[in-house]
Design an enzyme around this catalytic site. Structure first.
Site, mmCIF file in Angstrom:
data_model
loop_
_atom_site.group_PDB
_atom_site.id
_atom_site.type_symbol
_atom_site.label_atom_id
_atom_site.label_comp_id
_atom_site.label_asym_id
_atom_site.label_seq_id
_atom_site.Cartn_x
_atom_site.Cartn_y
_atom_site.Cartn_z
ATOM 1 C CB ALA A 39 -23.344 -32.771 -1.694
ATOM 2 C CE LYS A 40 -24.481 -27.516 4.420
ATOM 3 N NZ LYS A 40 -23.979 -28.217 5.615
#
Ligand code: NAD
Length: 416
Positions: free
Chosen positions: A101-102
């Protein structure tokens, strides 16, 4: 080429090499969830401002979504999607039970007071709400954020959780300060991991670490710690730059003094014991090793053509464009790719998460040994794939990551 497209181009090449099933490739070619929040924050002058924040959850087949939060004016959906995908491949490559994720907020943190940043962080955390969670999606620091940001996120999340859960949610973020439940060695972990990679490369090629001349682009968390550790090992950092200035000293920059200067002045700019040079000197100076530790797309084809080094270690995510990657490979410049080179951060984040779960905290020595072992195992895995597939380090790293993802998809199947 857009950044997400560039990130996928490496994945697709490796998928071909290992003949990955098209269904898995299709799943990995899109993020699972794209969350965009617009949230209001009161500024110091009393005016209200609406900010845009992102959280992209790329894949969680191996474990909870995991990845940093970036505060930078260039943050947009495409960039965050690419950064999220890289996290999936990175965690898979180093064999830790996390997905990818980011997130980020499109702001220049330098334009806001510390109190404003605190309110932005708290309101962003609140806006993300149940989209993050200690067993669901776990943010960490990235460009423009740090342990203070993580402490505020943990505190906000904890205060908005049921009182019976407040202690159990410490692992909502990693990269917290040690005082607030962070892990020892986390802050320096990414730079330390870059150095472990360099040491392994030296061993592989029979080169003494202390003979190397190095250039570092970006003297923040990753570049700064790497430069300090490499200097302590006897390496010469001959050129270093940040987004204000670039400085050079062919005899080696005095890194402890430079870091103290950056700490006080916020930049390498004005540092007395060096020549001020153009930022292009990072790419034109003859050196053994270049360490990009700033942002993506820094090594373009045009710059690659001027580079004179033996090794590029990608401390930053996505610093080399696909065209430059091909050019450097053809020129026999070795590249240790980002998903291996900068994985020390997520590895020690994993250790922090484990420590938060058990409320038992490890010593620096324990962490260093475990970090080094995981990294060197991943490095050796990349060498094995490179040999088996007769490909580049980057293709081998993606192939090793995809192989691990494939094994899990094969066993779990695709729901329903
Ligand atoms: P940071 O904000 O601490 O430092 C970034 C540095 O890059 C600063 O010195 C800044 O001045 C410099 N910079 C920015 N734009 C530049 C430009 N155009 N030219 C030259 N220098 C420039 O960020 P960080 O945490 O050190 O992250 C750096 C890179 O490492 C990013 O690509 C990030 O995604 C990656 N990374 C970070 C971590 C982590 O644990 N922080 C982990 C893995 C990967």
């Amino acid at each position: 080429m857009k950044l997400f497209e560039a990130a996928l181009s490496h994945c697709h090449k490796a998928a071909e090499l290992i003949e990955l099933n098209d269904d898995y490739l299709a799943i990995l070619s899109e993020p699972q969830n794209e969350i965009i929040v617009n949230f209001p924050v009161r500024m110091d002058d009393g005016k209200l401002k609406v900010f845009t924040g992102y959280r992209i959850q790329h894949n969680n087949i191996l474990g909870p979504y995991k990845g940093g939060l970036r505060f930078h004016p260039a943050v947009d959906l495409d960039e965050v999607k690419a950064l999220a995908a890289w996290m999936t491949f990175k965690s898979a490559l180093v064999g830790i039970p996390f997905g990818g994720a980011k997130g980020g907020v499109t702001i220049d943190p330098d334009e806001y007071s510390s109190e404003e940043i605190r309110r932005i962080v708290r309101r962003f955390t609140h806006a993300l709400s149940n989209n993050i969670g200690p067993d669901h999606d776990i943010p960490a620091p990235d460009v423009g954020t740090n342990s203070q940001t993580m402490d505020w996120i943990m505190d906000t999340y904890s205060n908005t959780s049921a009182s019976s859960d407040r202690q159990a949610v410490k692992g909502i973020v990693t990269g917290k300060s040690v005082e607030c439940g962070g892990s020892k060695s986390r802050e320096a972990a990414t730079g330390q991991g870059v150095l472990y990679n360099l040491r392994h490369w030296c061993g592989q090629h029979g080169i003494a670490l202390d003979t190397l001349s190095i250039g570092v682009q970006g003297m923040g968390n990753v570049g700064g710690h790497f430069a300090r550790l490499a200097y302590n090992e006897g390496c010469k950092i001959i050129v270093a730059g940040d987004h204000h200035a670039t400085i050079k000293n062919p005899n080696g920059l005095p890194i402890p003094d430079l870091l103290a200067w950056i700490n006080t002045h916020g930049s390498v700019e004005g540092f007395p014991n060096a020549d001020v040079v153009s930022s292009e000197a990072l790419f034109t100076t003859t050196m053994d090793v270049f360490v990009p530790a700033a942002l993506e797309n820094q090594i373009t084809l045009e710059r690659a053509k001027k580079m004179d080094c033996r090794l590029v270690i990608e401390a930053a995510n996505g610093p080399t464009t696909p065209e430059a990657d091909r050019y450097l490979t053809d020129k026999n410049v070795e590249i240790i790719p980002d998903i291996l080179a900068n994985s020390g951060g997520v590895i020690v984040s994993y250790f922090e998460w484990l420590q938060n779960k058990s409320a038992h905290y490890w010593s620096n020595d324990d962490i260093q040994i475990k970090l080094r072992d995981l990294l060197w195992d991943a490095y050796d895995e990349v060498l094995l794939f490179r040999h088996r597939l007769q490909c580049t380090n980057r293709e081998a790293a993606y192939a090793a990551a995809l192989e691990r993802l494939r094994e899990v998809y094969d066993r779990r199947g695709i729901f329903p």
